[in-house]
Write a protein that holds these residues in place. Structure first.
Motif, short mmCIF file in Angstrom:
data_model
loop_
_atom_site.label_atom_id
_atom_site.label_comp_id
_atom_site.label_asym_id
_atom_site.label_seq_id
_atom_site.Cartn_x
_atom_site.Cartn_y
_atom_site.Cartn_z
N ILE A 2 0.84 -1.20 0.00
CA ILE A 2 0.00 0.00 0.00
C ILE A 2 0.87 1.25 0.00
O ILE A 2 0.60 2.19 -0.74
CB ILE A 2 -0.96 0.01 1.21
N LYS A 3 1.92 1.24 0.80
CA LYS A 3 2.82 2.39 0.85
C LYS A 3 3.40 2.67 -0.53
O LYS A 3 3.42 3.82 -0.98
CB LYS A 3 3.94 2.13 1.86
N GLN A 4 3.85 1.63 -1.21
CA GLN A 4 4.42 1.80 -2.54
C GLN A 4 3.38 2.32 -3.52
O GLN A 4 3.66 3.21 -4.31
CB GLN A 4 5.00 0.48 -3.03
N LEU A 8 3.68 5.86 -5.48
CA LEU A 8 3.66 5.87 -6.95
C LEU A 8 2.54 6.76 -7.48
O LEU A 8 2.71 7.49 -8.45
CB LEU A 8 3.52 4.45 -7.50
N SER A 9 1.37 6.70 -6.83
CA SER A 9 0.26 7.55 -7.29
C SER A 9 0.56 9.02 -7.07
O SER A 9 0.08 9.88 -7.80
CB SER A 9 -1.04 7.16 -6.60
N ARG A 14 -0.73 9.46 -14.01
CA ARG A 14 -1.35 8.57 -15.00
C ARG A 14 -1.88 7.27 -14.38
O ARG A 14 -2.63 6.55 -15.01
CB ARG A 14 -0.36 8.26 -16.12
N MET A 15 -1.49 7.00 -13.14
CA MET A 15 -2.01 5.80 -12.46
C MET A 15 -3.50 5.90 -12.23
O MET A 15 -4.19 4.90 -12.19
CB MET A 15 -1.32 5.61 -11.10
N GLY A 16 -4.00 7.09 -12.06
CA GLY A 16 -5.43 7.28 -11.89
C GLY A 16 -5.93 7.15 -10.47
O GLY A 16 -7.06 7.47 -10.18
#
Length: 145
Positions: A2-4, A8-9, A14-16
Motif C-alpha cells: 500500500i505504501k508503494q 507511486l500515485s 497517469r495511475m489514476g
C-alpha cells in the motif's frame, strides 16, 4: 504494497488513483491523510475551479479548451497561484450532481446563460479524493467514481 502504491500515485498521475481496502481499524484513513500531508502545494491557473495546471500537463477542462480554441489567453500567459494540494472527502449520501457537478440555476438566471458548477471530483483534481466505506455508496455513485 500500500505504501508503494500511494507513493507511486503521488508521483505518477497517469495511475489514476489507489483504492485502499481492509478491515475496520487497519489505518486506511490515516494512510490517505498522511499521503495528503506529504504532497507539495500545486500551481494552478488562478480562479480555476478544476485546479488546472498552467502547463496543461494534467489535462484541461472543456471550458478552458474551448476558450483556447476561440483565441483566449494562452495558458503560459494566465495568472497562476499556488494552493495546498486538495483533500476532498466524499460523504456517503452524496448525490450525483454534487459529485460531478451541475448547472448553477441561480447564476444561470442572473447571467442569462447556462453556468456550470463543478462538483467534488473537480475540487479534488490533482489532489486526494477520499471515500470512506466506498462499499456503502449506492451502485450508481460507486460506478461514477
Amino acid at each position: 504494497a500500500i505504501k508503494q502504491a500511494l507513493l507511486l500515485s503521488a508521483i505518477n498521475y497517469r495511475m489514476g488513483g489507489v483504492v485502499i481496502s481492509g478491515r475496520k481499524g487497519t489505518a486506511k484513513s490515516i494512510m490517505a491523510r498522511a499521503l495528503h500531508q506529504l504532497l507539495p502545494p500545486i500551481e494552478v491557473i488562478k480562479g480555476s475551479p478544476f485546479n488546472i495546471d498552467p502547463e496543461g500537463e494534467w489535462g484541461l477542462d472543456d471550458f478552458t479548451k474551448t476558450d483556447l480554441m476561440n483565441g483566449g489567453t494562452p495558458l503560459d500567459e494566465r495568472d497562476t497561484e499556488v494552493i495546498a494540494c486538495p483533500f476532498v472527502q466524499v460523504p456517503l449520501n452524496v448525490m450525483e450532481d454534487r459529485l460531478i457537478g451541475s448547472a448553477d440555476l441561480e447564476e444561470s438566471v442572473k447571467s442569462g446563460k447556462t453556468v456550470f458548477s463543478p462538483g467534488l471530483l473537480a475540487k479534488a483534481h490533482r489532489g486526494v479524493l477520499y471515500v470512506d466505506d466506498i462499499n456503502l455508496l449506492d451502485e450508481e455513485t460507486a460506478n461514477i467514481l
